[in-house]
Design a protein around this motif. Structure first.
Motif, PDB file in Angstrom:
ATOM      1  N   ALA A  65       2.702  -4.601  -8.813  1.00 55.79           N
ATOM      2  CA  ALA A  65       2.084  -4.702  -7.485  1.00 55.79           C
ATOM      3  C   ALA A  65       2.450  -6.039  -6.846  1.00 55.79           C
ATOM      4  O   ALA A  65       2.854  -6.096  -5.683  1.00 55.79           O
ATOM      5  CB  ALA A  65       0.571  -4.555  -7.598  1.00 55.79           C
ATOM      6  N   PHE A  69       4.421  -6.511  -3.334  1.00 60.42           N
ATOM      7  CA  PHE A  69       3.809  -7.082  -2.131  1.00 60.42           C
ATOM      8  C   PHE A  69       4.445  -8.414  -1.757  1.00 60.42           C
ATOM      9  O   PHE A  69       4.681  -8.676  -0.579  1.00 60.42           O
ATOM     10  CB  PHE A  69       2.296  -7.212  -2.322  1.00 60.42           C
ATOM     11  N   ALA A 118      -6.538  -5.082   2.968  1.00 61.77           N
ATOM     12  CA  ALA A 118      -6.321  -5.675   1.646  1.00 61.77           C
ATOM     13  C   ALA A 118      -7.353  -6.770   1.394  1.00 61.77           C
ATOM     14  O   ALA A 118      -7.900  -6.893   0.287  1.00 61.77           O
ATOM     15  CB  ALA A 118      -4.905  -6.234   1.538  1.00 61.77           C
ATOM     16  N   PRO A 143      -5.385  -9.847  -9.262  1.00 64.49           N
ATOM     17  CA  PRO A 143      -4.134  -9.177  -8.868  1.00 64.49           C
ATOM     18  C   PRO A 143      -4.139  -8.735  -7.404  1.00 64.49           C
ATOM     19  O   PRO A 143      -3.092  -8.750  -6.753  1.00 64.49           O
ATOM     20  CB  PRO A 143      -4.042  -7.976  -9.806  1.00 64.49           C
ATOM     21  N   GLN A 144      -5.338  -8.382  -6.892  1.00 68.63           N
ATOM     22  CA  GLN A 144      -5.381  -7.942  -5.487  1.00 68.63           C
ATOM     23  C   GLN A 144      -5.071  -9.086  -4.534  1.00 68.63           C
ATOM     24  O   GLN A 144      -4.674  -8.851  -3.391  1.00 68.63           O
ATOM     25  CB  GLN A 144      -6.744  -7.318  -5.168  1.00 68.63           C
ATOM     26  N   TYR A 147      -1.746  -8.715  -3.185  1.00 70.58           N
ATOM     27  CA  TYR A 147      -1.672  -7.782  -2.056  1.00 70.58           C
ATOM     28  C   TYR A 147      -2.014  -8.538  -0.776  1.00 70.58           C
ATOM     29  O   TYR A 147      -1.281  -8.465   0.224  1.00 70.58           O
ATOM     30  CB  TYR A 147      -2.651  -6.631  -2.312  1.00 70.58           C
TER      31      TYR A 147
END
Lengths: 183, 435
Positions: A65, A69, A118, A143-144, A147
Motif C-alpha cells: 500500500a 500511494f 483517506a 500504514p494508513q 495513504y
C-alpha cells in the motif's frame, strides 16, 4: 525555487515508494529463506519448527500500500499514469488545451476528495484504536498514514500540473501528449 | 430493471466520456463511481471510496506485481538478451525461417521470467532486431514475428495480467499461471509454424544461412542459456511444486536476477537505481488502476447494475459460443483505445456476473481474456507492443501494425482453438491441483 521544492517532494515520494518495494522484497524473501531453513532443520533433526517473520503477510500488504500511494505523485510527474489520448491528440491546439485543463481540474477534485477520505479513514482508525489481527498488533493508522501522505502528495502534484498548464507551460516529460506510450 | 439499465447506461456514458477526454484511467474510474454512488444510491460515497481503495491496496497476492516487474527490469538491463540470441541461434540455421525463430523461442523463454508482453518485446527486440536486420532478413517478418510472439509474455507465467485478474475475480493466481502454460506453448508452435510456412513460400526474401557450427560448439554456445533456464526452473518450478505462492516466487526471482546480473558485472549502482525507479513507475501505474477499480467494483455492487445485466443477458438465452463471440468483438473494440489491465478490471467490475451465470469457468475465462488482450496489444491505434517496436525500429506505428497483421490472424486461430477445445486451458491445472 518553488519548482524545485515541488519536484523535490515528488522525487522523495518516489524514493519512499522504491524503498517500500525493496522492503516487500526483503520481507517476502526473508520468509522464503526461513521456510527453507525450517524445512532443512526438520529434515535433519525431525523436529518441526516453523520459523516466521511475525505478521509477514500483513507487513508485505502494508508495504505494498505504501509503495503504491507514495509512488502516485512520482509516477504522475513522469507521465506514468495511463490515459486515452486517442481522441484528444487529434483536437486542434486550443481545444486540446481547454480539455487538458478540464481533465486536470476533474483529477484535482477527485484526488483531493480521495486524500480527504483517506484522512478520515486514518483518523477513525486512530480514534477507535484499530489494529491488525496478526502476531504484531500494528495500529492501522500507521500504514494508513502512507495513504494520507501519498494522496496529499498526489493532490499537490495534480494541482501543480493544473497551475503550470494554466500558465501555458508544459508539465511532465513530454511537452505535448502526442502518443500514449506510457510504459 | 429498466431503471437499473438506465442507471447503468448513464454511468458507462460518464465513465467513457471522462476516458475519451483524456482523464487518467484510475481517476476516471474514481470520479464516475463517486458520482454514481451519490446520484443513484443512498450509501455514503466517501467512506466506500476510502475502504474499498484501502482494502485493495493491501492485498497480499498483489505484492507479486512490483516484484515481477522489478525482476523484468533487472533482467532487461542485464546481458540476458545476448545470451538468448547467441544460445538459440546456432540451432536454428537449418529450420525454414532460420533466425526469425529466435524471436519466437526467445520470447517464449523470456516470457517465463517476465510478466509483461511489452517487456518481453523490448528485451528480445533489443538484440534480435539489429542482428537479424544486419544479416538481411526482411524487416516485415522480423518485426511482425517479434510483435506477435512477444505477446506470450502475458500468457506464459508469470503474468502481470493474470495476477491482476486473479486478484479482481478472487481466483487462485497459481492455478491461473498453470492454465496459461499449454496455451502459451501452443501459441509458440503456431507462430513458428507460420514463420516456417512464410519462409518456405518466400525463399527469395531469406538471406543465406550463417556458417554451420559443429555440434560441440553449438552445445557450448547453448551454455549461455543456462542462467535463464535456472531462473525459469527456480521461479516457475517453485510455484508448480506447490511450495511457494506467486508472491514468494517473485521474491526469489528478484533475488536470483540480482545475483545473476551482479555475478556477470551488469549490476552497477546506476543500473540498479534506474531499474528500480522504472519498476516503481510501472508497478504504481498498474496498482493505481487496481485500487481505483476496487472502488468501481464496490460501486457496481451497490447499484446492482452487473446483477441486472446478467439477468438480462441470461434472459436472452444466448448460445455459449455466441456469447463468447459477442464478448470477443466488444473486447477487441475496447482494446482499440484501452490498455489490457483496464479492460480486465472493467470486465471484472461489470460483466463478471454474466460470465458466472453462463456457467463459464473463471480460470478458462482468464486465459481467454489474456488472449484477447494480447491481440489488442498488436492492433492499432493503442497497442503496447506496437509502441515498443515503433521506438526500437524508428518506423511508424501503422507500418509496424501491418507487419504484425499475419500474427494477428495467428492469434485469432489460437483464440478459436482455446474456445473450441477448452481443455487446452483447464487440463493442466486440474491434473496438477487434483493431488
Amino acid at each position: 525555487m518553488l519548482r524545485s521544492t515541488l519536484d523535490g517532494i515528488y522525487r522523495i515520494s518516489g524514493w519512499l515508494s522504491a524503498g517500500f518495494v525493496v522492503l516487500i522484497f526483503a520481507v517476502v524473501f526473508g520468509q522464503v529463506v526461513l521456510n527453507i531453513v525450517s524445512a532443512a532443520i526438520e529434515r535433519l533433526t525431525g523436529q518441526t519448527i516453523g520459523l516466521l517473520i511475525p505478521s509477514y503477510s500483513d507487513l508485505s500488504g502494508f508495504f505494498l500500500a505504501a509503495a503504491t500511494f507514495f509512488g502516485m505523485a512520482y509516477t504522475f510527474r513522469h507521465d506514468g499514469h495511463i490515459r486515452v489520448t486517442l481522441f484528444t491528440s487529434r483536437f486542434p491546439e486550443k481545444l486540446r488545451r481547454s480539455v487538458e485543463i478540464a481533465a486536470l481540474a476533474i483529477a484535482l477534485i477527485a484526488i483531493a476528495l480521495m486524500a480527504f477520505e483517506a484522512i478520515v479513514l486514518a483518523y477513525d482508525s486512530w480514534v477507535f484504536g484499530d489494529s491488525s489481527y496478526g502476531l504484531l498488533a500494528i495500529p492501522i493508522w500507521l500504514p494508513q498514514a502512507s495513504y494520507v501522505l501519498g494522496a496529499i502528495a498526489f493532490t499537490i502534484c495534480i494541482g501543480d500540473a493544473l497551475v503550470t498548464t494554466l500558465m501555458g507551460q508544459p508539465f511532465g516529460e513530454t511537452p505535448a501528449p502526442a502518443d500514449n506510450s506510457a510504459d | 430493471m429498466i431503471e437499473t439499465i438506465g442507471t447503468g447506461l448513464t454511468v458507462f456514458l460518464l465513465l467513457f466520456t471522462l476516458l475519451a477526454l483524456g482523464v487518467w484511467v484510475p481517476i476516471a474510474m474514481i470520479a464516475a463511481s463517486y458520482v454514481a454512488l451519490m446520484v443513484f444510491t443512498t450509501v455514503p460515497p466517501g467512506s466506500v471510496l476510502a475502504t474499498a481503495t484501502w482494502g485493495a491496496s493491501t492485498e497480499w497476492s498483489l505484492a507479486a506485481l512490483p516484484l515481477f516487474i522489478w525482476m523484468g527490469e533487472i533482467l532487461y538491463r542485464s546481458r540476458v538478451s545476448d545470451d538468448l540470441f547467441l544460445g538459440l541461434s546456432p540451432w536454428l540455421q537449418r529450420v525454414p525461417g532460420r533466425l526469425v525463430h529466435v524471436n519466437v523461442l526467445g520470447s517464449g523463454l523470456f516470457a517465463a521470467v517476465s510478466g509483461s508482453s511489452a517487456a518481453t518485446c523490448a528485451t528480445i527486440g533489443k538484440i534480435s532486431l539489429p542482428e537479424l536486420r544486419q544479416r538481411g532478413y526482411s524487416d516485415n517478418i522480423v518485426i511482425g514475428s517479434l510483435a506477435g510472439s512477444s505477446t506470450v509474455g502475458f500468457l506464459i507465467p508469470p503474468s502481470i495480467i493474470l495476477i491482476v485478474y486473479g486478484v479482481a475475480v478472487e481466483e487462485s493466481i497459481a492455478r491461473l499461471f498453470l492454465a496459461g502454460i499449454l496455451p502459451g506453448i501452443m501459441m509458440l508452435f503456431l507462430f513458428m509454424g507460420y514463420v516456417a510456412l512464410w519462409a518456405s513460400l518466400n525463399p527469395s526474401q531469406m538471406p543465406a544461412a550463417d556458417p554451420v557450427m559443429d555440434f560441440r560448439s553449438r552445445v557450448r554456445a547453448s551454455q549461455r542459456l543456462l542462467p535463464v533456464l535456472a531462473l525459469i526452473v527456480c521461479v516457475i518450478g517453485s510455484i508448480y511444486a506447490g511450495f511457494a505462492s506467486p508472491t514468494d516466487a517473485a521474491a526469489v526471482g528478484v533475488a536470483l536476477a540480482l545475483l545473476l546480473s551482479w555475478v556477470r558485472g551488469d549490476l552497477t549502482a546506476e543500473a540498479f537505481g534506474v531499474g528500480l525507479m522504472s519498476a516503481v513507475k510501472t508497478a504504481c501505474m498498474i496498482a493505481t488502476i487496481v485500487v481505483s477499480a476496487a472502488f468501481l467494483t464496490a460501486t457496481m455492487g451497490y447499484t446492482g447494475i452487473p446483477r441486472d445485466l446478467a439477468t438480462w443477458v441470461g434472459g436472452l438465452e444466448l448460445d455459449r459460443g455466441f456469447l463468447i463471440l459477442a464478448l470477443t468483438l466488444i473486447f477487441l473494440l475496447l482494446g482499440c483505445f484501452l490498455d489490457g489491465i483496464s479492460i480486465v478490471l472493467l470486465t471484472a467490475a461489470i460483466i463478471l456476473p454474466i460470465i458466472e451465470q453462463a456457467g463459464i469457468d473463471l480460470i478458462w475465462f482468464g486465459i481467454y481474456l489474456v488472449l484477447v488482450v494480447e491481440i489488442s496489444q498488436i492492433t492499432p491505434p493503442i497497442g503496447f507492443n506496437l509502441f515498443v517496436l515503433q521506438s526500437l525500429t524508428g518506423r511508424d506505428i501503422l507500418s509496424v501494425a501491418k507487419a504484425a497483421l499475419p500474427f494477428f490472424f495467428v492469434l485469432l486461430i489460437g483464440l478459436a482453438l482455446v474456445s473450441i477445445f477448452p481443455g487446452i486451458v483447464t487440463w493442466l491445472p486440474t491434473v496438477l491441483t487434483a493431488r
